[in-house]
Write a protein that holds these residues in place. Structure first.
Motif: not given
Length: 168
Positions: A88-89, A93-97, A102-106
């Motif tokens: 899952e990790t 990581d691949l989905q973010v890459k 997209i990270p919540a803060h972005d």
């Protein structure tokens, strides 16, 4: 022996318990536990006779119906749970890459910037109407009051959608 060597060596993709353990990257006791839980075997072993396991059937048994999303990792064996969390990790990581996640803060930063720009443009409407279209100051003030009311309502609705803080 690597999984691809097993499938090349034996056309039916079969192996003994040790080869099966190596194929799945687990220990021999894990394979024995899986057999007790129903892992399909082609031939049971005995003294002088090796176990015969169809690795494809074993993989289908092991991963049947498991998509990762419908699994409860807390119900898994510790080794399987660790592998699930590691997977899952890596998947996240691949989905973010790949920008699938997209990270919540972005997201919050972009939304705040967009709303600031929209707010600035909306607040300029009464002045623009007055200067460009010759409406009276009284009408411009009425438009401004309605816009402020609408923006306050929108801000209240957006505040209701804010994520709930969770104490950890």
């Amino acid at each position: 022996m690597k999984p691809e060597q097993i499938s090349i060596r034996k056309s039916v993709r079969i192996g003994n318990k040790a080869e099966c353990a190596e194929f799945f990257g687990v220990s021999l006791p894990t394979i024995e536990a899986w057999i007790r839980k129903g892992l399909p075997v082609e031939q049971k072993g005995s003294k002088g006779v090796s176990w015969v396991i169809d690795l494809l059937a074993a993989a289908e048994w092991k991963f049947a119906g498991r998509t990762g999303e419908d699994q409860d990792p807390e119900a898994m064996e510790p080794q399987d749970r660790k592998a699930w969390y590691d997977g899952e990790t890596k998947r996240r990581d691949l989905q973010v890459k790949d920008r699938e996640l997209i990270p919540a803060h972005d997201v919050e930063r972009v939304i705040a910037t967009a709303f600031a720009a929209i707010s600035s443009d909306v607040r300029a409407i009464p002045d623009n109407l007055e200067r460009k279209h010759g409406i009276s100051g009284e009408v411009a003030e009425a438009v401004e009051a309605e816009l402020h009311l609408a923006m306050d309502t929108l801000a209240s609705r957006l505040a209701e959608m804010a994520p709930v803080e969770v104490d950890e």
